[in-house]
Design an enzyme around this catalytic site. Structure first.
Site, short mmCIF file in Angstrom:
data_model
loop_
_atom_site.label_atom_id
_atom_site.label_comp_id
_atom_site.label_asym_id
_atom_site.label_seq_id
_atom_site.Cartn_x
_atom_site.Cartn_y
_atom_site.Cartn_z
N LYS A 1 -2.72 -2.10 -2.89
CA LYS A 1 -3.71 -1.22 -2.25
C LYS A 1 -3.32 0.20 -2.59
O LYS A 1 -2.21 0.64 -2.30
CB LYS A 1 -3.74 -1.45 -0.74
CG LYS A 1 -4.73 -0.54 -0.02
CD LYS A 1 -5.14 -1.10 1.33
CE LYS A 1 -6.04 -0.12 2.08
NZ LYS A 1 -6.65 -0.72 3.27
N GLU B 1 0.81 -1.23 0.00
CA GLU B 1 0.00 0.00 0.00
C GLU B 1 0.84 1.28 0.00
O GLU B 1 1.29 1.73 1.06
CB GLU B 1 -0.93 0.02 1.23
CG GLU B 1 -1.78 1.30 1.28
CD GLU B 1 -2.70 1.40 2.49
OE1 GLU B 1 -2.54 0.61 3.44
OE2 GLU B 1 -3.57 2.28 2.48
P1 13P Z 1 -9.12 4.34 4.75
O1 13P Z 1 -10.09 3.59 3.87
O2 13P Z 1 -9.76 4.96 5.95
O3 13P Z 1 -8.25 5.26 3.97
O4 13P Z 1 -8.15 3.25 5.35
C1 13P Z 1 -7.65 2.27 4.54
C2 13P Z 1 -6.41 1.75 5.14
O5 13P Z 1 -6.34 0.63 5.55
C3 13P Z 1 -5.27 2.65 5.22
O6 13P Z 1 -4.12 1.90 5.45
#
Ligand code: 13P
Length: 340
Positions: free
Chosen positions: A220, A178
């Site tokens: 992600k 991510e």
């Molecule tokens: P949000 O959907 O609140 O952005 O969080 C996703 C997430 O896991 C961030 O690491």
């Protein structure tokens, strides 16, 4: 090889049947911040009760494939004595775990943050594997501003994410990689696209160098959106188009799925934008376009709950509603009507 085939199957299952992920892996300080805004006491017991409510939402597995947990939760039990991992499995969901150790100031680069957590990560992943976690997540953060992000931050994040992903695959957990380009700031949608594309191209280069198997991971990613303070807030179809354009340029077709974060969008916009992407591009892109939302699924339910056990049923209804809306968005079948 056998290991990677199993990981590929898990990665594909996580994005199968138009289901998505529920991220409920807020660090203690982030969870406390959300609780404080609603005057909910910021204690381990309240976090435990809240998270028990989330995973026992009736019917959640109709729309959700897996949940991302935080280390604290993994070591807690439900009221009935089951471990959270057991309860997640009993609910027909796949358990995952956040493994980065949070953000610190990036040396020599004011205004930028870098993640910690690579030291000892192999051992931690092995422990989570023994506890039967099936996947892991590492979040890197990229801020857009005057003169940032720096080249140094992009390269350091790409390298760290790739090292993490290789360790996770070696330990038998699917890595959810991510890199989050934040929505904070006045930047335009175009600038969000430039920075995200640059970050992703560097990331996939490093994933290649570190020998990460692309079929055995998920990406992600943020959507390509204007900053929250940008005077021009583009319509949903422009966000969908810019996001797909960026991803097509930077993400190899071997990756089974892209799971979007919500990043501070409203719940409704997060559903509408995901819906627009799937409605127009689902049959023209090589990856599943899914979700891994925290705030966009949790926030309405957290407000209804407000720390009061008497509100659990109503709060679970609110959580289920967001899950259903995003499940529909994966099929391009979400509409404003669903919010009435
Ligand atoms: P949000 O959907 O609140 O952005 O969080 C996703 C997430 O896991 C961030 O690491």
């Amino acid at each position: 090889m056998k290991n990677l085939e199993r990981l590929n199957e898990t990665a594909r299952l996580l994005v199968a049947e138009d289901k998505g992920l529920l991220a409920m892996d807020e660090s203690t300080s982030t969870c406390n911040k959300r609780f404080a805004a609603l005057n909910i006491p910021q204690t381990p017991e309240m976090r435990r009760m809240y998270r028990e409510m989330l995973i026992t939402t009736p019917g959640l597995n109709q729309c959700i494939s897996g949940v991302i947990l935080y280390d604290e939760t993994l070591r807690q039990q439900l009221d009935d004595g089951r471990s959270f991992i057991q309860a997640v499995k009993d609910a027909g969901l796949m358990p995952g775990i956040k493994v980065d150790a949070g953000l610190k100031d990036f040396a020599g680069h004011p205004g930028e943050k870098i993640c910690e957590g690579l030291d000892g990560l192999g051992e931690r992943l092995a422990e989570y594997g023994k506890m039967s976690a099936l996947f892991s997540k590492w979040r890197a953060v990229i801020t857009i501003g005057e003169g940032i992000p720096s080249r140094a931050l992009i390269e350091a994040n790409a390298h760290m994410l790739a090292r993490y992903a290789a360790l996770s695959q070696e330990a038998g957990l699917v890595p959810i990689v991510e890199p989050e380009v934040l929505m904070d700031g006045e930047h335009t949608l175009e600038r969000s696209g430039e920075v995200t594309e640059e970050m992703l191209k560097n990331l996939f280069y490093q994933l290649h160098i570190q020998g990460v198997c692309l079929e055995a991971m998920l990406l992600k990613c943020n959507m390509i959106v204007p900053g929250l303070a940008c005077p021009v807030q583009n319509p949903v179809d422009e966000v969908a188009e810019a996001t797909i354009k960026c991803l097509l340029r930077a993400v190899p077709a071997a990756v089974p799925g892209i799971v979007f974060l919500s990043g501070g969008q409203t719940s409704e916009l997060a559903s509408a934008r995901l819906n627009a992407m799937n409605a127009k591009y689902k049959n023209h892109v090589p990856w599943e376009l899914s979700f891994s939302y925290a705030r966009a699924i949790q926030q309405p339910g957290m407000s209804v709950w407000a720390g009061n056990p008497a509100n659990i049923e109503a709060a679970q209804k609110a959580i289920y509603h967001r899950a259903i809306c995003n499940h529909a968005a994966r099929k391009g079948e979400y509409s404003d009507e669903m919010e009435k």
